[in-house]
Design an enzyme around this catalytic site. Structure first.
Site, mmCIF file in Angstrom:
data_model
loop_
_atom_site.group_PDB
_atom_site.id
_atom_site.type_symbol
_atom_site.label_atom_id
_atom_site.label_comp_id
_atom_site.label_asym_id
_atom_site.label_seq_id
_atom_site.Cartn_x
_atom_site.Cartn_y
_atom_site.Cartn_z
ATOM 1 N N ASP A 515 33.594 10.736 29.815
ATOM 2 C CA ASP A 515 33.141 10.504 28.446
ATOM 3 C C ASP A 515 34.328 10.382 27.510
ATOM 4 O O ASP A 515 35.432 10.857 27.804
ATOM 5 C CB ASP A 515 32.219 11.636 27.986
ATOM 6 C CG ASP A 515 32.888 13.000 28.000
ATOM 7 O OD1 ASP A 515 33.931 13.151 28.676
ATOM 8 O OD2 ASP A 515 32.387 13.918 27.347
ATOM 9 N N ASN A 582 25.898 23.249 22.495
ATOM 10 C CA ASN A 582 24.473 22.891 22.480
ATOM 11 C C ASN A 582 23.968 22.526 23.874
ATOM 12 O O ASN A 582 22.867 22.041 24.038
ATOM 13 C CB ASN A 582 24.225 21.731 21.504
ATOM 14 C CG ASN A 582 24.931 20.441 21.935
ATOM 15 O OD1 ASN A 582 25.488 20.357 23.027
ATOM 16 N ND2 ASN A 582 24.914 19.443 21.073
ATOM 17 N N HIS A 584 25.379 20.325 26.053
ATOM 18 C CA HIS A 584 25.596 18.979 26.573
ATOM 19 C C HIS A 584 26.600 18.973 27.729
ATOM 20 O O HIS A 584 27.484 19.825 27.823
ATOM 21 C CB HIS A 584 26.019 17.996 25.467
ATOM 22 C CG HIS A 584 27.392 18.165 24.910
ATOM 23 N ND1 HIS A 584 27.711 17.853 23.609
ATOM 24 C CD2 HIS A 584 28.545 18.605 25.452
ATOM 25 C CE1 HIS A 584 28.995 18.079 23.406
ATOM 26 N NE2 HIS A 584 29.511 18.534 24.508
ATOM 27 N N GLU A 589 23.640 14.567 24.892
ATOM 28 C CA GLU A 589 23.200 15.547 23.914
ATOM 29 C C GLU A 589 21.769 16.017 24.199
ATOM 30 O O GLU A 589 21.036 15.353 24.955
ATOM 31 C CB GLU A 589 23.268 14.913 22.514
ATOM 32 C CG GLU A 589 24.649 14.412 22.116
ATOM 33 C CD GLU A 589 25.644 15.540 21.796
ATOM 34 O OE1 GLU A 589 25.478 16.665 22.292
ATOM 35 O OE2 GLU A 589 26.609 15.276 21.052
HETATM 36 C C1 GLP Z 1 33.038 17.876 24.505
HETATM 37 C C2 GLP Z 1 33.053 16.866 25.682
HETATM 38 C C3 GLP Z 1 32.619 17.529 26.959
HETATM 39 C C4 GLP Z 1 33.228 18.918 27.018
HETATM 40 C C5 GLP Z 1 32.545 19.778 25.990
HETATM 41 C C6 GLP Z 1 33.140 21.150 25.823
HETATM 42 O O1 GLP Z 1 32.450 17.343 23.386
HETATM 43 N N1 GLP Z 1 32.290 15.705 25.480
HETATM 44 O O2 GLP Z 1 33.032 16.728 28.035
HETATM 45 O O3 GLP Z 1 33.044 19.480 28.277
HETATM 46 O O4 GLP Z 1 32.407 19.117 24.747
HETATM 47 O O5 GLP Z 1 34.389 21.121 25.177
HETATM 48 P P1 GLP Z 1 35.362 22.360 25.108
HETATM 49 O O6 GLP Z 1 35.753 22.656 26.500
HETATM 50 O O7 GLP Z 1 36.523 21.907 24.269
HETATM 51 O O8 GLP Z 1 34.599 23.474 24.493
#
Ligand code: GLP
Length: 690
Positions: A515, A582, A584, A589
């Site tokens: 992503d 949330n 995801h 989402e």
């Molecule tokens: C982001 C990404 C995800 C990631 C998640 C958690 O928005 N799209 O791929 O795993 O949110 O991020 P973090 O590890 O910085 O909390």
């Protein structure tokens, strides 16, 4: 109240975690905030003990920040400024030194004596304790004395420190000048010390004049003293952030190592040891608690609503609203509390830490399900099996005497241990309907591993991922991997670069991006491709890498073609996910259909907010993303989901325990054939353990 000690302060230290008394003691409510024997909590008992010694206005309680609310709840009369909050756990030396400086400022009396004791200790005889404290105060006021009140040992316990009483002093019949301070000895030494007769147990009950202690702290720990002095200049109303910063620089050390053990003949300070006989114990685990519980006629130690038939030498603890039915059992500890159950052989209550790190099996349901519990060590002997269960209804487990079972959110669980059984059910409330559509979700394919902290989580993940990559290369000649970007996988990437750089041929690895934000070029420092390139692809020398955006910020591929590329490489072997607050995965989402394709998506407001920490301001966060959909993610052969810290706890709880529902995107992985969730303790507060 004894007149001679009316101007003395008491510091009750209540900051501990009480891990080994799970499930009675939990991260949310550690043992000092629990009633373990009577109706009052240990803190309430400690407060009463203190109030029998000094005026209520002279009692202070030292806790960690999240425990302040528990103190308020349990001791409603205490003034807010008498709760001393340590910004972080750095062991007893910083905690006591900071609290002492605080009490000095607030009371305006640097020469008064103070008493320090912990809330999580048991005392059988408070009268004798008060007598010992009287003598200790005379000793504290009688010179440059650091006074320890100890107790006469009753067994060669290796969990306590020992102190040798020397020449008798004039401060009381049981007060001696101290000669030796020995931290937790081995069994042989402990036996010798008990037989010697001149040693007492170190109870960590201290009495000293405030100025004498601070002088001693300066003498033995000059740098830390300087830190505490700096903190003092802001007291009593110190800004939280300033305190946190200064406190974090103090050496993490126990008061025994930092000061008490250092005192030697010829120093300006002297030990005085007061020998008490007040039936003291540090209740570290259920084996130790047993001494304080009433016995039934079969030699079981019991507390709570328990029905036992043909049960001998067990410790049985059950807290409202559960009822515990135990049959045909010997030498076990069975505890039911807060919806959690522990069944462990007696003598092994101290292994809780290991238990909590073992895999968690979740969501097992079904009247007709039976689960056999056994594991063998390398020599083929039956090994102790730690079994952790979560969300278990109407299930029946059987194992042998070596099984340790640890279960949460339980209803109607039967555990047969070598043909014996323990059954736990709510005392009131509905038991789930029998036989209603027997389901067995999870069943070992969806596992949760709990690790101590972020580093541990990253280590476990890095090791596992490297093994999977090696296996894929061995099998297919190349390994196709997907790494999420963000804060969570940073530690893992670092380990890949340092520890595992030479562990495999990274040229044989193909990386696909899962992503990214829509419109961010690969060179944009906040793009997820920039992260992957710099954290993994370049430093590891990964053979091929495919990104969703190009260097201009346009989509690099038609998204269907991107999917075909994945297919051409034989599909994805391993994926490492973070998880959004949330729930995801990638940028899928809440509300995303579970059969979604790789596509462009609108980001949820919560995602934009959570990710704004990586951008200068929230307006800079793109509002659209591009992500692999669940169709692709569900087809990955091995999935890891990592999470660290309390911000993720809610998402993890809902993913693991809640319904499999599109409102919680990650929950779909419970239907995936091979998913391992690796979380640190912060992210799994829901399990009720530390
Ligand atoms: C982001 C990404 C995800 C990631 C998640 C958690 O928005 N799209 O791929 O795993 O949110 O991020 P973090 O590890 O910085 O909390």
């Amino acid at each position: 109240m004894n007149k001679s000690i009316s101007n003395v302060s008491v510091l009750i230290t209540a900051g501990g975690k009480g891990t080994r008394l799970w499930p009675v003691s939990t991260m949310a409510r550690p043992k000092q905030f629990c009633a373990l024997t009577g109706d009052k909590t240990m803190l309430q008992e400690a407060y009463e003990r203190a109030a029998s010694l000094v005026a209520a206005g002279n009692i202070y309680i030292g806790v960690s920040a999240n425990q302040k609310v528990l103190v308020r709840e349990q001791i409603p009369s205490i003034k807010d400024d008498h709760i001393i909050v340590e910004p972080e756990g750095r062991d007893t030396a910083p905690a006591i030194a900071f609290a002492t400086a605080y009490i000095k400022t607030l009371s305006g009396d640097g020469k008064q004596a103070m008493i320090v004791f912990a809330a999580d200790q048991m005392f059988r005889d408070d009268e004798i304790f008060r007598d010992a404290i009287d003598q200790a105060i005379s000793a504290a006021n009688g010179g440059q004395h650091l006074v320890s009140v100890g107790v006469v040992p009753t067994e060669p316990n290796t969990q306590y420190g020992y102190m040798r009483c020397g020449e008798k002093s004039s401060f009381g019949k049981d007060a001696f000048f101290g000669e030796e301070y020995i931290e937790k000895p081995n069994l042989e030494t402990a036996k010798r010390l008990v037989a010697d007769g001149s040693f007492i147990w170190n109870t960590n009950i201290f009495v000293w004049r405030i100025d004498v202690f601070l002088d001693a702290f300066r003498y033995y720990r000059p740098n830390d003293y300087a830190g505490v002095e700096k903190i003092s200049t802001f007291l009593p109303a110190i800004d939280e952030a300033v305190l946190a910063e200064l406190y974090s620089q103090l050496t993490k050390l126990s008061i025994d190592y930092a000061v008490m053990e250092k005192v030697t003949l010829g120093d300006p300070f002297r030990h005085v040891f007061v020998k008490g006989h007040f039936g003291w114990a540090d209740i570290g685990n259920f084996d130790a608690l047993a001494d304080y519980l009433p016995s039934d006629s079969s030699g079981n130690k019991v507390r709570g609503a328990i029905e036992a038939s043909n049960v001998r030498s067990c410790i049985l603890v059950c807290e409202n609203p559960y009822a515990l039915e135990v049959a045909d059992l010997t030498d076990k500890i069975v505890v039911a509390s807060g919806g959690n159950v522990l069944v462990v052989p007696r003598g092994e209550a101290a292994s809780i830490k290991q238990i909590l790190a073992s895999p968690l099996n979740t969501n097992l349901t079904g009247e007709s399900e039976r689960f056999e519990l056994s594991e063998f060590d390398e020599q083929g002997n039956r090994a102790t099996t730690f079994v952790r269960l979560m969300n278990v209804k109407n299930c029946d487990f059987s194992g042998d005497a070596k099984n340790i079972i640890c279960a949460g959110n339980v209803s109607n669980l039967k555990v047969r241990v070598a043909g014996k059984h323990v059954s736990v059910q709510p005392r009131t409330g509905a038991v789930p309907a029998k036989g209603a559509g027997v389901t067995r979700m999870g069943s070992g394919t969806f596992r949760v591993l709990v690790r101590e902290d972020y580093e541990d989580m990253s280590e476990t993940a890095a090791h596992a991922v490297v093994e999977d990559i090696k296996a894929a290369i061995a099998k297919r000649g190349e390994a196709v991997i997907v790494l999420s970007a963000g804060g969570t996988p940073e530690g893992l990437c670092k380990l890949l670069r340092t520890r595992y750089k030479d562990a495999l041929d990274w040229k044989k690895v193909v990386l696909f991006q899962m992503d990214d934000y829509k419109g961010l070029p690969t060179s944009h420092p906040q793009s997820l491709s920039f992260f992957l390139i710099n954290m993994a692809v370049k430093p590891l020398g990964i053979g091929q890498a495919y990104f969703l955006n190009n260097e201009k910020g346009e989509l690099a591929y038609d998204l269907k073609a991107y999917d075909r590329l994945v297919e051409d490489h034989g599909g994805i072997d391993v994926i490492v996910h973070g998880i959004g607050e949330n729930g995801h995965l990638g940028f899928n989402e809440p509300g995303t259909p579970f059969d979604s394709a790789t596509r462009i998506v609108d980001l949820a407001e919560s995602t934009v907010k959570a990710n704004s920490r990586f951008f200068a301001k929230v307006e800079d966060v793109p509002t659209q993303g591009v992500t692999m959909g669940f169709k692709r993610l569900r087809a990955v052969r091995k999935t890891y989901i990592l999470a660290s810290g309390p911000k993720k706890a809610d998402a993890i709880q809902r993913m693991v325990l809640g319904p499999v529902d599109e409102s919680m995107p990650a929950s779909i992985m419970r239907r995936h054939p091979d998913t391992v969730v690796i979380v640190d303790r912060g992210a799994c507060g829901w399990i009720g353990a530390v």
